[in-house]
Design a protein around this motif. Structure first.
Motif, PDB file in Angstrom:
ATOM      1  N   GLU A  62       1.015  -0.995  -0.015  1.00 14.13           N
ATOM      2  CA  GLU A  62       0.093  -0.075   0.074  1.00 14.13           C
ATOM      3  C   GLU A  62       1.055   1.012   0.289  1.00 14.13           C
ATOM      4  OE1 GLU A  62      -4.060  -0.811   2.077  1.00 14.13           O
ATOM      5  OE2 GLU A  62      -2.832  -0.736   3.196  1.00 14.13           O
ATOM      6  N   ARG A  63       2.187   1.596   0.166  1.00 14.85           N
ATOM      7  CA  ARG A  63       2.928   2.523   0.348  1.00 14.85           C
ATOM      8  C   ARG A  63       3.775   2.453  -0.373  1.00 14.85           C
ATOM      9  NH1 ARG A  63       3.858   1.014   6.239  1.00 14.85           N
ATOM     10  NH2 ARG A  63       5.533  -0.449   5.996  1.00 14.85           N
ATOM     11  N   GLU A  92       1.710   6.174  -6.958  1.00 18.09           N
ATOM     12  CA  GLU A  92       0.026   6.926  -7.258  1.00 18.09           C
ATOM     13  C   GLU A  92       0.602   9.112  -7.728  1.00 18.09           C
ATOM     14  OE1 GLU A  92      -3.912   8.019  -5.771  1.00 18.09           O
ATOM     15  OE2 GLU A  92      -3.370   6.519  -5.352  1.00 18.09           O
ATOM     16  N   PHE A  93       1.551   9.021  -6.281  1.00 19.92           N
ATOM     17  CA  PHE A  93       1.287  10.596  -6.003  1.00 19.92           C
ATOM     18  C   PHE A  93       3.118  11.538  -6.242  1.00 19.92           C
ATOM     19  CE2 PHE A  93      -1.895   9.730  -3.393  1.00 19.92           C
ATOM     20  CZ  PHE A  93      -2.518  10.838  -3.840  1.00 19.92           C
ATOM     21  N   LYS A  94       3.834  10.707  -6.320  1.00 16.06           N
ATOM     22  CA  LYS A  94       5.193  10.991  -6.909  1.00 16.06           C
ATOM     23  C   LYS A  94       5.027  12.091  -7.747  1.00 16.06           C
ATOM     24  CE  LYS A  94       6.717   6.981  -9.672  1.00 16.06           C
ATOM     25  NZ  LYS A  94       8.212   6.124 -10.335  1.00 16.06           N
ATOM     26  N   ASP A  95       4.425  11.760  -8.976  1.00 16.54           N
ATOM     27  CA  ASP A  95       4.126  12.027 -10.834  1.00 16.54           C
ATOM     28  C   ASP A  95       3.316  13.739 -10.300  1.00 16.54           C
ATOM     29  OD1 ASP A  95       6.230  11.139 -11.604  1.00 16.54           O
ATOM     30  OD2 ASP A  95       5.234   9.299 -12.456  1.00 16.54           O
ATOM     31  N   LYS A  96       2.162  13.460  -8.563  1.00 17.90           N
ATOM     32  CA  LYS A  96       1.145  14.609  -8.451  1.00 17.90           C
ATOM     33  C   LYS A  96       1.845  15.818  -8.341  1.00 17.90           C
ATOM     34  CE  LYS A  96      -2.360  11.676  -9.202  1.00 17.90           C
ATOM     35  NZ  LYS A  96      -3.313  10.742  -8.486  1.00 17.90           N
ATOM     36  N   VAL A  97       3.422  16.267  -7.877  1.00 19.50           N
ATOM     37  CA  VAL A  97       3.654  17.174  -7.370  1.00 19.50           C
ATOM     38  C   VAL A  97       3.221  18.502  -8.630  1.00 19.50           C
ATOM     39  CG1 VAL A  97       6.233  18.599  -7.274  1.00 19.50           C
ATOM     40  CG2 VAL A  97       5.438  16.182  -6.060  1.00 19.50           C
ATOM     41  N   PHE A 118       3.079  20.027  -2.857  1.00 21.33           N
ATOM     42  CA  PHE A 118       3.991  20.486  -3.066  1.00 21.33           C
ATOM     43  C   PHE A 118       5.545  19.694  -2.919  1.00 21.33           C
ATOM     44  CE2 PHE A 118       3.663  21.986   1.228  1.00 21.33           C
ATOM     45  CZ  PHE A 118       4.698  21.708   1.630  1.00 21.33           C
ATOM     46  N   GLU A 119       5.240  18.812  -2.316  1.00 19.86           N
ATOM     47  CA  GLU A 119       6.141  17.504  -1.922  1.00 19.86           C
ATOM     48  C   GLU A 119       5.617  16.202  -1.805  1.00 19.86           C
ATOM     49  OE1 GLU A 119      10.348  17.196   0.559  1.00 19.86           O
ATOM     50  OE2 GLU A 119       8.851  17.925   1.994  1.00 19.86           O
ATOM     51  N   VAL A 120       6.477  15.508  -2.674  1.00 18.27           N
ATOM     52  CA  VAL A 120       6.467  13.764  -2.266  1.00 18.27           C
ATOM     53  C   VAL A 120       7.629  13.253  -2.388  1.00 18.27           C
ATOM     54  CG1 VAL A 120       5.097  11.855  -3.160  1.00 18.27           C
ATOM     55  CG2 VAL A 120       4.428  13.727  -3.405  1.00 18.27           C
ATOM     56  N   LYS A 121       7.645  12.213  -1.450  1.00 15.38           N
ATOM     57  CA  LYS A 121       8.838  12.004  -0.443  1.00 15.38           C
ATOM     58  C   LYS A 121       8.581  10.541  -0.072  1.00 15.38           C
ATOM     59  CE  LYS A 121      10.127  13.699   3.668  1.00 15.38           C
ATOM     60  NZ  LYS A 121      11.208  15.237   4.499  1.00 15.38           N
ATOM     61  N   GLN A 122       9.389   9.259  -0.753  1.00 16.70           N
ATOM     62  CA  GLN A 122       9.705   7.460   0.065  1.00 16.70           C
ATOM     63  C   GLN A 122      10.180   8.032   1.394  1.00 16.70           C
ATOM     64  OE1 GLN A 122       7.657   5.703   0.960  1.00 16.70           O
ATOM     65  NE2 GLN A 122       7.259   4.401  -0.871  1.00 16.70           N
ATOM     66  N   THR A 123       9.981   7.981   2.460  1.00 16.26           N
ATOM     67  CA  THR A 123      10.470   7.537   4.006  1.00 16.26           C
ATOM     68  C   THR A 123      10.776   5.719   4.505  1.00 16.26           C
ATOM     69  OG1 THR A 123       8.443   7.703   5.293  1.00 16.26           O
ATOM     70  CG2 THR A 123       9.971   9.899   4.466  1.00 16.26           C
ATOM     71  N   PRO A 124      10.992   5.407   4.980  1.00 17.61           N
ATOM     72  CA  PRO A 124      11.324   4.088   5.426  1.00 17.61           C
ATOM     73  C   PRO A 124       9.852   3.843   6.354  1.00 17.61           C
ATOM     74  CG  PRO A 124      13.492   4.840   6.118  1.00 17.61           C
ATOM     75  CD  PRO A 124      12.720   6.208   5.579  1.00 17.61           C
TER      76      PRO A 124
END
Length: 365
Positions: free
Chosen positions: A122-123, A129-134, A183-189
């Protein structure tokens, strides 16, 4: 157990949007993890789940040997001959394990691993889904406020709207529907972080894009924008079609388009001006709503002196200098505003000084 498993898989497919094959694969991984906890870390465990009946078959993969030295990975040829006619020394066989031998703790472990893997999927899906929606505008439902952040449900994702990105006039409550700019989408652990803003200048650009078909079609373009969130915004628009007025397109019939944006911005004032490469004209328009008499520019230093009528000075400068400050940011030029009286007085002084310098030169000569 097959019926229970089928119900669980179908529920996961329905709620999480994961394919049947993917769920079965995850379940097999989870069961192997549970079995290894019960029987030790055996790399020879194999699981097969029948995709139609969801019956579970568990096997240990063992090598056929003359004399067994490791019962966890080997089986004697004598035992093999009793069950597997076509197997000989050096071959491998699948020895069934009973699902009943699992026990309650092993089943719980399998479920825990399964849902952990599903959360990871899911993560990953949310990030993809959102990484290209900035840069996009999204609508979401306010869930809660926690540690200075509003948490907004956007689709299946929880996005963050920091307090500093909220308009001064906003009074957000749980259950409210709110629009915001990603304005920001980032992946974290732990999980993907999606940050929203209602104060970003591009939020206004996005709102106009939603309201103005000519912007969507690429005919009208917002070239520059300057904003004091919650108070005032200035935008400069241009048109690729000479027959389309960019300002009129953004304002809309009887102001319907701009008013829709103003409502979303809780009454924030918006000045829309035509963009121009003629800097004298552009700077004059940037000081809207003030009427400008003349503009003098220094292209090398990107500075401009603007003259307005006496009664237009406070309007041109704006409350606490806001109008001229936004005009400077919109044009990228430093702007100094003078009243007509100030300008004439300055011009008179320059004339006097020039006259004195000329007379002094004549005396010296």
């Amino acid at each position: 157990m097959g019926k229970e498993l089928k119900f669980l898989v179908e529920q996961i497919m329905r709620e999480k949007g994961i394919t049947k094959d993917a769920v079965i694969e995850l379940l097999e991984t989870a069961l192997i993890s549970a079995i290894r906890k019960k029987y030790g870390n055996k790399s020879s465990i194999k699981i097969k789940i029948e995709p139609q009946t969801f019956d579970i078959n568990i096997f240990e993969i063992k090598k056929v040997v003359e004399e067994v030295k490791d019962s966890a990975s080997e089986i004697s040829i004598e035992e093999v001959k009793q069950k597997y006619i076509d197997k000989g020394i050096g071959d491998t066989v699948e020895v069934p394990l009973s699902i009943q031998d699992f026990g309650r703790i092993a089943v719980q472990t399998a479920k825990h691993v399964l849902f952990q893997k599903i959360r990871e999927i899911e993560r990953s899906q949310i990030f993809e889904e959102f990484k290209d929606k900035v840069g996009n505008i999204v609508s979401g439902t306010v869930l809660r406020k926690e540690k200075g952040n509003f948490y907004i449900l956007v689709g299946k994702a929880e996005a963050i709207l920091p307090d500093k990105e909220v308009l001064p006039q906003d009074n957000l409550k749980r259950g409210d529907i709110v629009k915001a700019y990603i304005f920001e989408v980032k992946q974290t652990p732990k999980e993907p972080i999606i940050k929203l803003s209602r104060t970003h200048p591009n939020f206004v650009v996005g709102l106009f894009t939603l309201e103005v078909p000519e912007i969507q079609d690429g005919i009208v373009e917002i070239k520059t924008i300057a904003r004091d969130p919650g108070e005032r915004t200035k935008i400069a628009a241009s048109s690729k079609d000479p027959s389309v007025d960019p300002v009129g397109a953004c304002v809309g019939m009887k102001g319907t388009r701009v008013q829709a944006v103003v409502r979303e911005l809780k009454g924030e004032r918006i000045d829309i001006i035509p963009y121009s490469d003629d800097m004298s004209f552009f700077i004059a328009k940037a000081l809207t709503p003030a009427t400008v008499l003349k503009v003098g520019i220094n292209e090398n230093e990107k500075t401009a002196v603007v003259v307005v009528e006496n009664d237009q000075l406070s309007l041109a400068i704006g409350k606490k200098g806001q109008n001229v400050r936004l005009a400077s940011r919109l044009t990228g030029w430093s702007i100094d505003v003078l009243s007509e009286s100030e300008y004439n007085q300055m011009k008179h002084k320059e004339t006097e000084r020039a006259f004195k310098e000329t007379n002094q030169k004549q005396v010296n000569d």
